[in-house]
Enzyme design. Structure first.
Site, short mmCIF file in Angstrom:
data_model
loop_
_atom_site.label_atom_id
_atom_site.label_comp_id
_atom_site.label_asym_id
_atom_site.label_seq_id
_atom_site.Cartn_x
_atom_site.Cartn_y
_atom_site.Cartn_z
N SER A 46 7.73 18.45 50.87
CA SER A 46 6.83 17.29 50.88
C SER A 46 5.36 17.66 51.01
O SER A 46 4.49 16.89 50.61
CB SER A 46 7.20 16.34 52.02
OG SER A 46 7.13 17.01 53.27
N GLU A 227 0.39 8.67 62.80
CA GLU A 227 -0.09 9.91 63.41
C GLU A 227 0.82 11.04 62.95
O GLU A 227 1.80 11.38 63.61
CB GLU A 227 -0.11 9.80 64.94
CG GLU A 227 -1.12 8.77 65.46
CD GLU A 227 -1.20 8.74 66.98
OE1 GLU A 227 -0.48 9.55 67.63
OE2 GLU A 227 -1.97 7.92 67.50
N HIS A 231 1.78 16.04 57.10
CA HIS A 231 1.43 15.64 55.73
C HIS A 231 -0.06 15.32 55.62
O HIS A 231 -0.71 14.99 56.60
CB HIS A 231 2.29 14.45 55.31
CG HIS A 231 3.75 14.76 55.36
ND1 HIS A 231 4.57 14.33 56.39
CD2 HIS A 231 4.52 15.50 54.53
CE1 HIS A 231 5.80 14.78 56.18
NE2 HIS A 231 5.80 15.49 55.07
#
Length: 277
Positions: A46, A227, A231
């Site tokens: 990701s 938060e 990422h």
């Protein structure tokens, strides 16, 4: 034997037709008149992946990499949220990636975040055994297709000690990848070390715009705020893409002519998110 004027004129008229056929032959005879562009294929998780509009402003660094590449290079981003070096292969994603690889392409491999989840048998790997074994499959597959594999250590998370020192979070996985790269003679892009140094430079507060930290109401996709220390928002993705591009140059994997904007601003609003899932 000398040519008549008419024979000479006929030969000259035919010459441009012969020349214009050459690029099509270089393209494998498929027409179009242009050679196939060299492609950088990304296998990862990701932190590199393409994001859709319902995840914005979350941004993978692979989305920003094209801004630093010459127009004749393209990016095929196969990175997918939540995948490890193991699950990416088990799901057939490496096979699909390799189907599109051609000689002289690059295969960029960055896994580690989800390999660390050893309580999940579908994803977890051991740094010096199964992790290296899976990474070797990426290296072997790229080489069999005449492409160049490049191993990339995992980008660091945003984690700081009480004194403001940026802390590593990936355990033995980066060292295991470094060792494998040396064993296999594969170029290594040490993004773990580069990003850790960058987060240290920016500090705890300066890194907040890089990561997916959002106030309540700041984004319609995150009405309660967010938060997230793993990422990126666009500035963080741009930072990591820039350090990756520069490291590819320093390692001799790409040349100066392959790159652009290494020292120029890349505004976050250049990032776009696909609306399709």
């Amino acid at each position: 034997m000398s040519l008549t004027r008419r024979q000479t004129a006929t030969a000259l008229l035919a010459l441009p037709l012969a020349l214009t056929a050459t690029p099509a032959l270089a393209d494998g005879g498929g027409g179009g008149g242009r050679p196939r562009p060299r492609t950088l294929h990304i296998a990862g998780d990701s932190t590199a992946a393409e994001k859709t509009a319902d995840a914005a402003p979350e941004t993978g660094w692979g989305m920003a990499l094209p801004f630093f590449l010459a127009h004749r290079l393209r990016v095929a981003n196969h990175a997918v949220n939540g995948r490890s070096s193991k699950s990416f292969i088990d799901e057939g994603r490496l096979t699909a990636l390799l189907d599109g690889v051609r000689p002289d392409d690059l295969v960029l491999v960055q896994f580690g975040h989800n390999d660390e989840k050893t309580d999940d048998p579908a994803r977890g790997t051991d740094p010096y055994t199964t992790y290296q074994e899976y990474l070797r499959q990426y290296v072997k597959g790229a080489r069999e297709r005449g492409a160049r594999p490049v191993l990339i250590t995992s980008v660091e998370r945003r984690r700081f000690a009480a004194d403001g020192t940026a802390r590593p979070t990936h355990g033995a996985y980066p060292a295991a990848m470094r060792a494998l790269a040396a064993q296999e003679g594969v170029p290594l892009i040490d993004v773990q070390a580069l990003s850790l140094a960058r987060w240290q430079q920016l500090g705890p507060d300066g890194t907040l715009p890089c990561f997916l930290w959002l106030e309540p109401g700041e984004s319609p996709n995150y009405p309660a705020g967010e938060e997230d220390n793993t990422h990126f928002r666009p500035p963080g993705a741009v930072d990591v893409a820039r350090m990756t591009a520069r490291a590819l140059l320093d390692a001799g994997v790409l040349a100066h002519r392959d790159l652009r904007r290494l020292d120029d601003p890349v505004p976050g609003d250049w990032i776009t998110w696909d609306r399709t899932a």
